[in-house]
Design a protein around this motif. Structure first.
Motif, PDB file in Angstrom:
ATOM      1  N   UNK A  94       0.856  -1.185   0.000  1.00 22.74           N
ATOM      2  CA  UNK A  94       0.000   0.000   0.000  1.00 22.74           C
ATOM      3  C   UNK A  94       0.892   1.233   0.000  1.00 22.74           C
ATOM      4  N   UNK A  95       0.779   2.054  -1.038  1.00 25.91           N
ATOM      5  CA  UNK A  95       1.709   3.171  -1.227  1.00 25.91           C
ATOM      6  C   UNK A  95       1.189   4.492  -0.680  1.00 25.91           C
ATOM      7  N   UNK A  96      -0.091   4.559  -0.299  1.00 31.62           N
ATOM      8  CA  UNK A  96      -0.649   5.812   0.189  1.00 31.62           C
ATOM      9  C   UNK A  96      -0.765   6.828  -0.923  1.00 31.62           C
ATOM     10  N   UNK A  97       0.020   7.897  -0.859  1.00 35.90           N
ATOM     11  CA  UNK A  97      -0.056   8.951  -1.882  1.00 35.90           C
ATOM     12  C   UNK A  97       0.984   8.770  -2.989  1.00 35.90           C
ATOM     13  N   UNK A  98       1.818   7.746  -2.881  1.00 34.98           N
ATOM     14  CA  UNK A  98       2.879   7.543  -3.874  1.00 34.98           C
ATOM     15  C   UNK A  98       2.319   6.794  -5.078  1.00 34.98           C
ATOM     16  N   UNK A  99       2.551   7.337  -6.269  1.00 38.18           N
ATOM     17  CA  UNK A  99       1.903   6.816  -7.477  1.00 38.18           C
ATOM     18  C   UNK A  99       2.719   5.763  -8.214  1.00 38.18           C
ATOM     19  N   UNK A 100       3.653   5.127  -7.514  1.00 34.77           N
ATOM     20  CA  UNK A 100       4.495   4.116  -8.148  1.00 34.77           C
ATOM     21  C   UNK A 100       5.118   3.256  -7.060  1.00 34.77           C
ATOM     22  N   UNK A 101       5.651   2.125  -7.458  1.00 35.16           N
ATOM     23  CA  UNK A 101       6.438   1.298  -6.550  1.00 35.16           C
ATOM     24  C   UNK A 101       7.908   1.670  -6.677  1.00 35.16           C
ATOM     25  N   UNK A 102       8.646   1.512  -5.583  1.00 36.33           N
ATOM     26  CA  UNK A 102      10.072   1.799  -5.560  1.00 36.33           C
ATOM     27  C   UNK A 102      10.829   0.560  -5.099  1.00 36.33           C
ATOM     28  N   UNK A 103      12.108   0.511  -5.415  1.00 32.70           N
ATOM     29  CA  UNK A 103      12.926  -0.652  -5.076  1.00 32.70           C
ATOM     30  C   UNK A 103      12.925  -0.918  -3.572  1.00 32.70           C
ATOM     31  N   UNK A 104      12.915   0.141  -2.775  1.00 30.74           N
ATOM     32  CA  UNK A 104      12.910  -0.040  -1.322  1.00 30.74           C
ATOM     33  C   UNK A 104      11.642  -0.747  -0.849  1.00 30.74           C
ATOM     34  N   UNK A 105      10.504  -0.451  -1.485  1.00 32.25           N
ATOM     35  CA  UNK A 105       9.243  -1.112  -1.147  1.00 32.25           C
ATOM     36  C   UNK A 105       9.321  -2.604  -1.463  1.00 32.25           C
ATOM     37  N   UNK A 106       9.933  -2.918  -2.605  1.00 33.69           N
ATOM     38  CA  UNK A 106      10.093  -4.327  -2.998  1.00 33.69           C
ATOM     39  C   UNK A 106      10.998  -5.042  -2.005  1.00 33.69           C
ATOM     40  N   UNK A 107      12.096  -4.408  -1.668  1.00 31.53           N
ATOM     41  CA  UNK A 107      13.052  -5.006  -0.736  1.00 31.53           C
ATOM     42  C   UNK A 107      12.392  -5.320   0.604  1.00 31.53           C
ATOM     43  N   UNK A 108      11.614  -4.378   1.137  1.00 29.58           N
ATOM     44  CA  UNK A 108      10.946  -4.600   2.426  1.00 29.58           C
ATOM     45  C   UNK A 108       9.954  -5.749   2.343  1.00 29.58           C
ATOM     46  N   UNK A 109       9.260  -5.847   1.233  1.00 26.54           N
ATOM     47  CA  UNK A 109       8.215  -6.864   1.085  1.00 26.54           C
ATOM     48  C   UNK A 109       8.785  -8.273   0.935  1.00 26.54           C
ATOM     49  N   UNK A 110      10.052  -8.366   0.582  1.00 25.90           N
ATOM     50  CA  UNK A 110      10.670  -9.672   0.351  1.00 25.90           C
ATOM     51  C   UNK A 110      11.426 -10.203   1.569  1.00 25.90           C
ATOM     52  N   UNK A 111      11.416  -9.465   2.657  1.00 26.92           N
ATOM     53  CA  UNK A 111      12.304  -9.778   3.779  1.00 26.92           C
ATOM     54  C   UNK A 111      12.163 -11.206   4.306  1.00 26.92           C
ATOM     55  N   UNK A 112      10.957 -11.729   4.388  1.00 28.55           N
ATOM     56  CA  UNK A 112      10.789 -13.083   4.934  1.00 28.55           C
ATOM     57  C   UNK A 112      10.367 -14.098   3.870  1.00 28.55           C
ATOM     58  N   UNK A 113      10.637 -13.784   2.613  1.00 26.08           N
ATOM     59  CA  UNK A 113      10.359 -14.729   1.534  1.00 26.08           C
ATOM     60  C   UNK A 113      11.640 -15.461   1.150  1.00 26.08           C
ATOM     61  N   UNK A 114      11.537 -16.767   0.937  1.00 28.14           N
ATOM     62  CA  UNK A 114      12.664 -17.572   0.479  1.00 28.14           C
ATOM     63  C   UNK A 114      12.690 -17.522  -1.048  1.00 28.14           C
ATOM     64  N   UNK A 115      13.555 -16.700  -1.599  1.00 23.10           N
ATOM     65  CA  UNK A 115      13.603 -16.518  -3.052  1.00 23.10           C
ATOM     66  C   UNK A 115      13.994 -17.796  -3.780  1.00 23.10           C
ATOM     67  N   UNK A 116      14.718 -18.672  -3.110  1.00 23.87           N
ATOM     68  CA  UNK A 116      15.115 -19.926  -3.747  1.00 23.87           C
ATOM     69  C   UNK A 116      13.921 -20.823  -4.058  1.00 23.87           C
ATOM     70  N   UNK A 117      12.778 -20.512  -3.456  1.00 25.36           N
ATOM     71  CA  UNK A 117      11.576 -21.309  -3.683  1.00 25.36           C
ATOM     72  C   UNK A 117      10.587 -20.612  -4.622  1.00 25.36           C
ATOM     73  N   UNK A 118      11.060 -19.601  -5.334  1.00 26.42           N
ATOM     74  CA  UNK A 118      10.209 -18.863  -6.281  1.00 26.42           C
ATOM     75  C   UNK A 118      10.823 -18.934  -7.670  1.00 26.42           C
ATOM     76  N   UNK A 119      10.026 -19.306  -8.658  1.00 26.44           N
ATOM     77  CA  UNK A 119      10.479 -19.327 -10.051  1.00 26.44           C
ATOM     78  C   UNK A 119      10.153 -18.016 -10.764  1.00 26.44           C
TER      79      UNK A 119
END
Length: 231
Positions: A94-119
């Motif tokens: 949820x970005x609130x008033x921001x009209x785009x996604x940023x790399x920092x938002x992606x990084x935070x959202x991936x913190x507890x995801x195991x990327x090795x289990x994603x294709x």
């Protein structure tokens, strides 16, 4: 006169923000490559059917791959709830008033995801054809979507996002005749801005073109994984 004094400062702030984003995106790209995660960033204006198409693609791909999605929106989790119907692992940003996604938002959202289990990781950007053009998210492929109901000149109205895209998808192609969509004019507009851009025509209602796009994604993923394995 005051505006002239403020402008250089505004430009400096923007440059610093984009530089920080690019550095984070570079780090994300390294992480994705190491884990062999193929990342697709979907951008469009509101109403193109982006969420509907992505739900269908996630449903089909999940039969053979581990798929996940991040979805950006100004408010509500409506789109994320719809995407979860595919059975994929989905997280709302949820970005609130921001009209785009940023790399920092992606990084935070991936913190507890195991990327090795994603294709495949799909990023559904905020519905906007202006702001997302400037923000790299570490993706392998940026896909810009247009619907036949938006008119044939949309690509030349938003050249920056088209120029930054690898693929263009025309959605709701089953409505083309009903709305008088002039395919040749649209293709000319796309190629005027981004000559040779890859184009797919799809319809979720009829299923037209979806398997072809998925096959292309699978091929791209295979080539990417082969290259990642040599690093």
């Amino acid at each position: 006169m005051q505006e002239l004094i403020l402008n250089p400062r505004i430009v400096e702030i923007r440059q610093n923000v984009l530089k920080k984003n690019d550095l984070l995106a570079r780090d994300l790209r390294k992480r994705f490559r190491k884990a062999s995660v193929y990342v697709v960033n979907l951008v469009s204006s509101p109403g193109t059917g982006k969420t509907t198409l992505l739900t269908e693609v996630l449903t089909r791909l999940s039969k053979r791959y581990q798929v996940a999605a991040l979805v950006g929106d100004l408010a509500t989790e409506n789109d994320a709830d719809r995407l979860r119907q595919s059975g994929a692992n989905v997280r709302q940003i949820t970005t609130g008033t921001v009209c785009h996604l940023e790399a920092e938002m992606i990084e935070r959202s991936l913190q507890d995801w195991d990327l090795d289990k994603i294709d495949f990781l799909f990023i559904e950007n905020v519905g906007n054809l202006v702001c997302p053009a400037s923000y790299d998210l570490g993706e392998n492929q940026r896909v810009v979507l247009f619907s036949v109901t938006e008119g044939e000149d949309k690509p030349v109205k938003y050249p920056t996002i088209v120029n930054s895209a690898d693929t263009a998808i025309i959605t709701k192609i089953d409505l083309a005749e009903a709305v008088g969509f002039q395919r040749n004019r649209f293709y000319e507009a796309l190629n005027e801005v981004r000559p040779g851009i890859r184009i797919h025509e799809v319809s979720v209602r009829t299923g037209e073109g979806i398997d072809e796009w998925i096959s292309r994604l699978e091929k791209d993923k295979s080539e990417f994984s082969s290259m990642s394995g040599t690093l």
